[in-house]
Write an enzyme that holds these catalytic residues in place. Structure first.
Site, mmCIF file in Angstrom:
data_model
loop_
_atom_site.group_PDB
_atom_site.id
_atom_site.type_symbol
_atom_site.label_atom_id
_atom_site.label_comp_id
_atom_site.label_asym_id
_atom_site.label_seq_id
_atom_site.Cartn_x
_atom_site.Cartn_y
_atom_site.Cartn_z
ATOM 1 N N ALA A 62 23.633 -64.186 116.505
ATOM 2 C CA ALA A 62 25.041 -64.015 116.832
ATOM 3 C C ALA A 62 25.359 -64.800 118.102
ATOM 4 C CB ALA A 62 25.338 -62.531 117.038
ATOM 5 N N SER A 63 26.609 -65.063 118.321
ATOM 6 C CA SER A 63 27.026 -65.828 119.501
ATOM 7 C C SER A 63 26.601 -65.168 120.800
ATOM 8 C CB SER A 63 28.542 -66.011 119.490
ATOM 9 O OG SER A 63 28.913 -66.844 118.426
ATOM 10 N N ILE A 64 26.502 -63.861 120.811
ATOM 11 C CA ILE A 64 26.142 -63.147 122.037
ATOM 12 C C ILE A 64 24.748 -63.536 122.531
ATOM 13 C CG2 ILE A 64 25.215 -61.103 120.875
ATOM 14 C CD1 ILE A 64 27.261 -61.094 124.117
ATOM 15 N N THR A 65 23.862 -63.955 121.633
ATOM 16 C CA THR A 65 22.502 -64.296 122.057
ATOM 17 C C THR A 65 22.473 -65.535 122.945
ATOM 18 O OG1 THR A 65 22.074 -65.609 120.073
ATOM 19 C CG2 THR A 65 21.465 -63.269 119.998
ATOM 20 N N LYS A 66 23.501 -66.364 122.868
ATOM 21 C CA LYS A 66 23.545 -67.567 123.715
ATOM 22 C C LYS A 66 23.535 -67.193 125.194
ATOM 23 C CE LYS A 66 26.111 -70.016 120.202
ATOM 24 N NZ LYS A 66 27.448 -70.367 119.774
#
Length: 80
Positions: free
Chosen positions: A56-60
């Site tokens: 998911a984008s949050i992992t960036k």
């Protein structure tokens, strides 16, 4: 060294039911690589070293933070 790393990864995987891969390199040399758990729990598909996991984008944000912490430790600079 490889055996110690494998034990750490094996123990972590078992304790936390980790699904993913572990790669440890020194320079260009691969010291340890192994896949753990399931790539898809619903279909009971095991992880492989070449499994592509969705992120998911949050992992960036977490990845960027981890990289910055490593850079800070290596350089000896305090960027905070």
């Amino acid at each position: 060294m490889k055996e110690k790393i494998q034990k750490i990864c094996d123990d972590f995987s078992e304790k936390h039911k980790f699904s993913g891969t572990c790669l440890v390199k020194q320079g260009n040399d691969v010291i340890f690589s192994h896949a753990y758990g399931l790539a898809h729990r619903g279909f009971n598909i095991p992880s492989k070293l070449n499994t592509m996991f969705d992120t998911a984008s949050i992992t960036k944000v977490f990845t960027a933070t981890a990289i910055l912490i490593l850079i800070e430790k290596i350089s000896g600079q305090d960027y905070r």
